[in-house]
Enzyme design. Structure first.
Site, PDB file in Angstrom:
ATOM      1  N   TYR B 108     -91.596  -1.859 -21.155  1.00  0.00           N
ATOM      2  CA  TYR B 108     -91.922  -0.944 -22.269  1.00  0.00           C
ATOM      3  C   TYR B 108     -92.154  -1.455 -23.517  1.00  0.00           C
ATOM      4  CZ  TYR B 108     -91.102   2.892 -25.981  1.00  0.00           C
ATOM      5  OH  TYR B 108     -91.465   3.566 -27.005  1.00  0.00           O
ATOM      6  N   GLU B 195     -97.580   3.797 -28.160  1.00  0.00           N
ATOM      7  CA  GLU B 195     -96.626   3.604 -26.981  1.00  0.00           C
ATOM      8  C   GLU B 195     -97.264   3.077 -25.537  1.00  0.00           C
ATOM      9  OE1 GLU B 195     -92.677   5.696 -25.981  1.00  0.00           O
ATOM     10  OE2 GLU B 195     -94.021   6.746 -24.680  1.00  0.00           O
TER      11      GLU B 195
END
Lengths: 287, 384
Positions: B108, B195
């Site tokens: 992530y 993101e």
């Protein structure tokens, strides 16, 4: 007594468009000493009886303002703040709404270690009733007194002040710290100033959803504030993930809810008003 | 402003973030053609502004161009419901067809504003592919937070992140480069969120953004004409867009008490007090500090576009605003729109008495309340 502004404050106004001129006039009517205007290209002229300069530096050289109110449009407002910081203006209130967050990151870095305190942006400013109106709040709703008011909102602050004044409770100073994610002066800063101000006996703190500023203030209040505080959090019914008007009023990733803030403030001994209509009466019971 | 995945990837690619080869398509035949160009085995991904697409059936693997076409035909026009869309879901109008990659690890990476620190922060976690909020709730130590000092992520910071994530071998250098490219993209596009989840390492030593999310700060769009053009109005509530175009801020909610308020904080407080009075607000509506006749009229029109509205609460703390002028605007707008639902007004400011007289003389069904609590009580009672 009061905090941040009083009868000795020498005010400059950056940005003399329609809003800047209108509010400068209102401030003068409520007793502020507006000593200079700054509007690039209009230097050498006057507005409402005060001289206008092209740059903050010139205004400081000639009129020594120690506070500046900014009405410059959003695309240039951060630059206007930086200009005031460079000239070491003690207090800057940026009224402008809609400044890009990236510009405010740069402003925040410039404020660190500087001599300037910024209030806002996206805020109504500061008023010490009877002494100095340094912002866009309606002067006539205020009364001279000893309660300090601090809030992230504009009109909700007026609502709270209106309730206090209707009950005969005056205010030492009222500060709107602004509804943006990055602001110059926090709840903690203002609570600390009110705690140290002998002219303030009680505090009203109005928060809203988004961020963790209220939780930080609650933590500070536990040991840092001895004066009674009444609290309110707006946005209990706001859905998550939606920005409620203010750029900073958003519940994201399950964080920044009214319930969390309410709990943190209650734990810190802050008396929470049961509804937004009970701010004044809750404080009246405490004093 | 949210971008679609295919748009976000296109933007990130220009900054040097590697992404899978792929094509956005709007019909099934194009999906087949895209799959052929990509070597047959592909991923078909629904393009909507919401996360959780995989669980909702919006991300599927196809083993051949024919299967890609079949999946695309089924996905296009479907209403995709995920935990972020709400129960009404979102209509799928566009797909992204991408090559499949030999994935060895999922990581992530995300950059957003740290409000307390007043600067952006890059968050990284070795637990990619799941939502970062879940990771944060379960094990906060599984997330490394690296504040961006200055606008960019320094090389040493990116290396520190890569070492902490346990990235080694061929993927190390491209991973470091991709993180720095992501930070540059975040800064230069005025993003509020950038993101990559998951950021994948492949068996052949590549580091690739398998998914991408890019939200742009609305306040910065004046200087990003190229990004502003990427706005997809199909993904936005039409009434909210309508409101923005008239200088209003409207958010639809589920209740039946419409409200019109000046100022965002007071608008939230008004919603709250409606609930406290036993009702539910139908909307958030900030008409702004001025509350001109045109704004009031558009406010009424937008509130009444919601058929569940049974009463309207108008709460204006005018301050400097003159209440008589405001009242004239409200009366004119109400007459013009022939409003039939009860309207409860709570107005404060200069010339309050004159304003109340104008409302009383209008012949319209106005209920004038003296304070917020009374106004909420009346509005809720009328809506019941």
């Amino acid at each position: 007594m009061s905090i941040l502004v009083d009868e000795t404050t020498r005010v400059a106004v950056q940005g003399l468009g329609r809003a800047g001129r209108f509010h400068a006039e209102q401030c003068i009517r409520f007793g502020a000493h507006v000593v200079a205007g700054v509007h690039p290209g209009r230097g050498g002229g006057t507005a409402l009886g005060f001289p206008v300069y092209n740059t903050v530096r010139e205004a400081v050289q000639h009129q020594r303002p120690d506070a500046s109110m900014i009405f410059v449009p959003a695309s240039g407002a951060a630059d206007a703040i930086l200009e005031a910081v460079e000239s070491e203006i003690r207090l800057v209130a940026c009224i402008t709404e809609g400044i890009p967050a990236r510009d405010m990151v740069a402003v925040a870095a410039a404020l660190d270690g500087s001599r300037t305190r910024l209030v806002g942006p996206n805020c109504p400013g500061v008023i010490s009733p009877g002494k100095c109106k340094f912002g866009i709040m309606p002067g006539h709703i205020h009364r001279v007194g000893t309660v300090g008011v601090v809030s992230r909102s504009g009109t909700l602050t007026y609502e709270a002040v209106g309730q206090l004044s209707n009950l005969g409770i005056g205010q030492s100073t009222c500060i709107g710290i602004g509804g943006d994610p990055i602001i110059g002066t926090s709840f903690v800063d203002v609570l600390d100033l009110f705690e140290r101000d002998p002219g303030t006996d009680g505090i009203v703190m109005i928060g809203e959803i988004g961020g963790t500023a209220e939780e930080e203030a609650a933590e500070f209040a536990k040991s840092g504030v001895t004066k009674p505080i009444v609290g309110l959090i707006a946005g209990a019914t706001a859905p998550p993930g939606r920005r409620m008007g203010h750029a900073g009023a958003i519940i994201s990733g399950g964080k920044g809810t009214a319930a969390e803030k309410h709990a943190a403030m209650t734990t810190a001994g802050i008396a929470m008003a049961p509804t937004p209509a009970d701010i004044g009466s809750t404080l009246a019971e405490l004093l | 402003m949210k971008l679609h995945e295919y748009q976000a990837k296109r933007v990130l690619r220009t900054y040097g973030v590697p992404t899978p080869k792929g094509f956005p398509v709007r019909d099934a035949a194009d999906a087949r053609e895209a799959a052929e160009k990509l070597g047959g085995k592909v991923v078909v991904k629904a393009q909507i502004h919401a996360g959780g697409r995989g669980k909702g059936g919006g991300v599927k693997l196809a083993g051949s161009p024919a299967e890609a076409e079949r999946l695309a035909a089924a996905m296009l026009g479907m209403t995709l419901v995920t935990h972020q869309t709400g129960p009404q879901g979102r209509l799928v109008k566009r797909l992204l067809v991408e090559e499949q990659l030999p994935i060895s690890r999922e990581i992530y990476l995300g950059i957003t504003l740290d409000r307390s620190a007043r600067r952006p922060v890059l968050m990284a976690s070795a637990q990619g592919g799941v939502e970062i909020e879940e990771v944060a709730a379960r094990d906060p130590s599984a997330i490394l937070r690296e504040p961006l000092s200055g606008p960019l992520l320094h090389a040493y910071q990116a290396r520190r992140l890569a070492f902490w994530l346990g990235i080694s071998g061929d993927a190390f250098r491209p991973a470091v480069a991709a993180m720095r490219a992501l930070a540059k993209a975040y800064d230069e596009t005025d993003a509020s969120l950038a993101e990559i989840n998951p950021f994948v390492l492949t068996e052949d030593g590549r580091a690739v953004a398998l998914d991408a999310k890019l939200d742009i700060d609305d306040n910065s769009l004046f200087r990003h004409a190229d990004l502003a053009r990427l706005r997809d109005l199909d993904e936005e509530e039409p009434l909210e867009t309508d409101a923005i175009n008239h200088g209003l801020n409207y958010i639809k909610l589920d209740g039946n008490v419409g409200c019109m308020v000046n100022g965002a904080g007071l608008a939230m407080a008004t919603m709250d007090i409606i609930q406290h009075a036993g009702g539910m607000p139908a909307n958030f509506l900030d008409v702004g500090g001025g509350a001109s006749k045109d704004q009031v009229k558009n406010g009424f029109r937008i509130i009444l576009s919601d058929p569940s509205v049974r009463s309207i609460l108008i709460n204006i703390f005018g301050g400097i605003l003159k209440v008589d002028v405001l009242a004239e605007g409200i009366v004119a707008a109400a007459k013009e729109l022939a409003i039939s639902v009860p309207m409860v007004l709570r107005l404060e400011g200069t010339n309050v008495e004159e304003g109340r007289q104008i409302l009383a003389d209008s012949g319209l069904d106005f209920i004038v309340a003296s304070d917020m609590k009374e106004a909420a009580r009346q509005a809720v009672a009328r809506a019941a």
